[in-house]
Design a protein around this motif. Sequence first.
Motif, mmCIF file in Angstrom:
data_model
loop_
_atom_site.group_PDB
_atom_site.id
_atom_site.type_symbol
_atom_site.label_atom_id
_atom_site.label_comp_id
_atom_site.label_asym_id
_atom_site.label_seq_id
_atom_site.Cartn_x
_atom_site.Cartn_y
_atom_site.Cartn_z
ATOM 1 N N HIS A 56 0.833 -1.194 0.000
ATOM 2 C CA HIS A 56 0.000 0.000 0.000
ATOM 3 C C HIS A 56 0.875 1.254 0.000
ATOM 4 O O HIS A 56 0.648 2.186 -0.775
ATOM 5 C CB HIS A 56 -0.907 -0.037 1.230
ATOM 6 C CG HIS A 56 -2.106 0.828 1.121
ATOM 7 N ND1 HIS A 56 -2.084 2.156 1.453
ATOM 8 C CD2 HIS A 56 -3.368 0.557 0.721
ATOM 9 C CE1 HIS A 56 -3.290 2.669 1.268
ATOM 10 N NE2 HIS A 56 -4.089 1.723 0.825
ATOM 11 N N HIS A 57 1.874 1.264 0.861
ATOM 12 C CA HIS A 57 2.783 2.406 0.939
ATOM 13 C C HIS A 57 3.563 2.593 -0.360
ATOM 14 O O HIS A 57 3.790 3.730 -0.787
ATOM 15 C CB HIS A 57 3.746 2.237 2.111
ATOM 16 C CG HIS A 57 3.188 2.636 3.445
ATOM 17 N ND1 HIS A 57 1.858 2.926 3.670
ATOM 18 C CD2 HIS A 57 3.804 2.784 4.651
ATOM 19 C CE1 HIS A 57 1.694 3.247 4.944
ATOM 20 N NE2 HIS A 57 2.853 3.168 5.564
ATOM 21 N N LYS A 58 3.998 1.508 -0.984
ATOM 22 C CA LYS A 58 4.729 1.630 -2.251
ATOM 23 C C LYS A 58 3.877 2.361 -3.287
ATOM 24 O O LYS A 58 4.364 3.257 -3.981
ATOM 25 C CB LYS A 58 5.141 0.255 -2.781
ATOM 26 C CG LYS A 58 6.295 -0.348 -2.029
ATOM 27 C CD LYS A 58 6.649 -1.727 -2.576
ATOM 28 C CE LYS A 58 7.748 -2.367 -1.749
ATOM 29 N NZ LYS A 58 8.024 -3.744 -2.215
ATOM 30 N N GLY A 59 2.616 1.982 -3.412
ATOM 31 C CA GLY A 59 1.714 2.663 -4.341
ATOM 32 C C GLY A 59 1.491 4.114 -3.956
ATOM 33 O O GLY A 59 1.487 5.005 -4.811
ATOM 34 N N GLY A 60 1.330 4.361 -2.673
ATOM 35 C CA GLY A 60 1.130 5.726 -2.194
ATOM 36 C C GLY A 60 2.350 6.606 -2.408
ATOM 37 O O GLY A 60 2.230 7.791 -2.733
ATOM 38 N N ILE A 61 3.529 6.034 -2.250
ATOM 39 C CA ILE A 61 4.763 6.791 -2.455
ATOM 40 C C ILE A 61 4.887 7.209 -3.910
ATOM 41 O O ILE A 61 5.234 8.367 -4.202
ATOM 42 C CB ILE A 61 5.992 5.977 -1.987
ATOM 43 C CG1 ILE A 61 6.030 5.937 -0.457
ATOM 44 C CG2 ILE A 61 7.283 6.554 -2.554
ATOM 45 C CD1 ILE A 61 7.047 4.965 0.113
ATOM 46 N N GLU A 114 5.419 15.445 -0.167
ATOM 47 C CA GLU A 114 6.799 15.130 0.220
ATOM 48 C C GLU A 114 6.858 14.509 1.610
ATOM 49 O O GLU A 114 7.601 13.555 1.846
ATOM 50 C CB GLU A 114 7.656 16.392 0.161
ATOM 51 C CG GLU A 114 7.917 16.873 -1.258
ATOM 52 C CD GLU A 114 8.467 18.291 -1.337
ATOM 53 O OE1 GLU A 114 8.633 18.954 -0.283
ATOM 54 O OE2 GLU A 114 8.730 18.743 -2.472
ATOM 55 N N SER A 115 6.070 15.026 2.540
ATOM 56 C CA SER A 115 6.075 14.466 3.900
ATOM 57 C C SER A 115 5.475 13.062 3.912
ATOM 58 O O SER A 115 5.899 12.213 4.701
ATOM 59 C CB SER A 115 5.345 15.384 4.882
ATOM 60 O OG SER A 115 3.949 15.321 4.714
ATOM 61 N N MET A 116 4.504 12.802 3.030
ATOM 62 C CA MET A 116 3.950 11.449 2.923
ATOM 63 C C MET A 116 5.018 10.471 2.453
ATOM 64 O O MET A 116 5.120 9.356 2.978
ATOM 65 C CB MET A 116 2.766 11.427 1.948
ATOM 66 C CG MET A 116 1.509 12.060 2.482
ATOM 67 S SD MET A 116 0.236 12.032 1.183
ATOM 68 C CE MET A 116 -1.101 12.858 2.022
ATOM 69 N N VAL A 117 5.814 10.881 1.479
ATOM 70 C CA VAL A 117 6.896 10.020 0.987
ATOM 71 C C VAL A 117 7.844 9.688 2.133
ATOM 72 O O VAL A 117 8.165 8.519 2.368
ATOM 73 C CB VAL A 117 7.654 10.680 -0.188
ATOM 74 C CG1 VAL A 117 8.917 9.898 -0.537
ATOM 75 C CG2 VAL A 117 6.757 10.807 -1.412
ATOM 76 N N GLN A 118 8.277 10.702 2.860
ATOM 77 C CA GLN A 118 9.230 10.487 3.960
ATOM 78 C C GLN A 118 8.650 9.590 5.046
ATOM 79 O O GLN A 118 9.298 8.650 5.510
ATOM 80 C CB GLN A 118 9.662 11.827 4.550
ATOM 81 C CG GLN A 118 10.476 12.660 3.599
ATOM 82 C CD GLN A 118 10.656 14.095 4.077
ATOM 83 O OE1 GLN A 118 10.112 14.508 5.101
ATOM 84 N NE2 GLN A 118 11.421 14.870 3.320
ATOM 85 N N GLY A 119 7.413 9.862 5.436
ATOM 86 C CA GLY A 119 6.785 9.084 6.496
ATOM 87 C C GLY A 119 6.563 7.631 6.105
ATOM 88 O O GLY A 119 6.819 6.712 6.894
ATOM 89 N N GLU A 140 8.146 4.139 7.591
ATOM 90 C CA GLU A 140 7.313 3.023 8.059
ATOM 91 C C GLU A 140 7.644 1.730 7.313
ATOM 92 O O GLU A 140 7.615 0.650 7.901
ATOM 93 C CB GLU A 140 5.827 3.360 7.906
ATOM 94 C CG GLU A 140 5.334 4.339 8.942
ATOM 95 C CD GLU A 140 3.873 4.723 8.782
ATOM 96 O OE1 GLU A 140 3.242 4.354 7.773
ATOM 97 O OE2 GLU A 140 3.362 5.405 9.675
ATOM 98 N N MET A 141 7.975 1.831 6.028
ATOM 99 C CA MET A 141 8.329 0.631 5.270
ATOM 100 C C MET A 141 9.600 -0.011 5.828
ATOM 101 O O MET A 141 9.685 -1.236 5.929
ATOM 102 C CB MET A 141 8.486 0.956 3.784
ATOM 103 C CG MET A 141 7.148 1.142 3.090
ATOM 104 S SD MET A 141 7.293 1.671 1.370
ATOM 105 C CE MET A 141 8.272 0.366 0.670
ATOM 106 N N LYS A 142 10.579 0.799 6.214
ATOM 107 C CA LYS A 142 11.801 0.262 6.831
ATOM 108 C C LYS A 142 11.466 -0.449 8.135
ATOM 109 O O LYS A 142 11.976 -1.532 8.413
ATOM 110 C CB LYS A 142 12.814 1.385 7.067
ATOM 111 C CG LYS A 142 13.415 1.931 5.792
ATOM 112 C CD LYS A 142 14.319 3.116 6.068
ATOM 113 C CE LYS A 142 14.782 3.732 4.755
ATOM 114 N NZ LYS A 142 15.445 5.023 4.940
#
Length: 186
Positions: free
Chosen positions: A137-142, A162-167, A171-173
């Motif tokens: 989900h995060h990969k698609g959102g990024i 940009e803050s969504m990408v960083q956050g 979280e993915m890590k």
Amino acid sequence: MRPGGDDTPSEGSADVGFARDMAIHHQQAVELSFIVRDRTDDEDVRRLAYDVINTQANQRGMLLGWLEAWDVPKSSQKPPMAWMDEGHGHGSMSMPMYEAHDGSLMPGMSTNTQMNQLRKAKGKAAEVLYLRLLTAHHKGGIEMSETAADMAGDAKVRRLAESMVQGQESEMKLMVDMLAERGAAA
């Protein structure tokens, strides 16, 4: 932006398209997180779910609030992510047109089948499935957020993207480590 010098994003802009699509994308992450919260007693997973619920629900509220302030509808007849390619040439470069299937409207979104699997899972099985679904989900959102950060005309939209990408990268890590602790691969 609107004709006549108004700096308000207009229908068809990357700003409006991103706000609409990311509000939908975030809603599913919130739903996934509420489901797992009730399917496990693991404090680390429940804490992550709580963070996702709060962060993404708040961001979703901002996105919907902007749509309201911009006086544009909160939904569109156009397919999701059409804004990424409308005269901008980004859609084919960054993310090919996505064909919705089984309730998955955009890249990274879980299918209805996957959502039902999570609803039935318990304990470690629910944790692993959640972490894998949320990672996708995060990969698609990024990808969507990176495109919006590049294309949006409104500085606050670019900053949020940009803050969504960083956050979400952070979280993915964390989720890679959490999966490893459970003996599962990402």
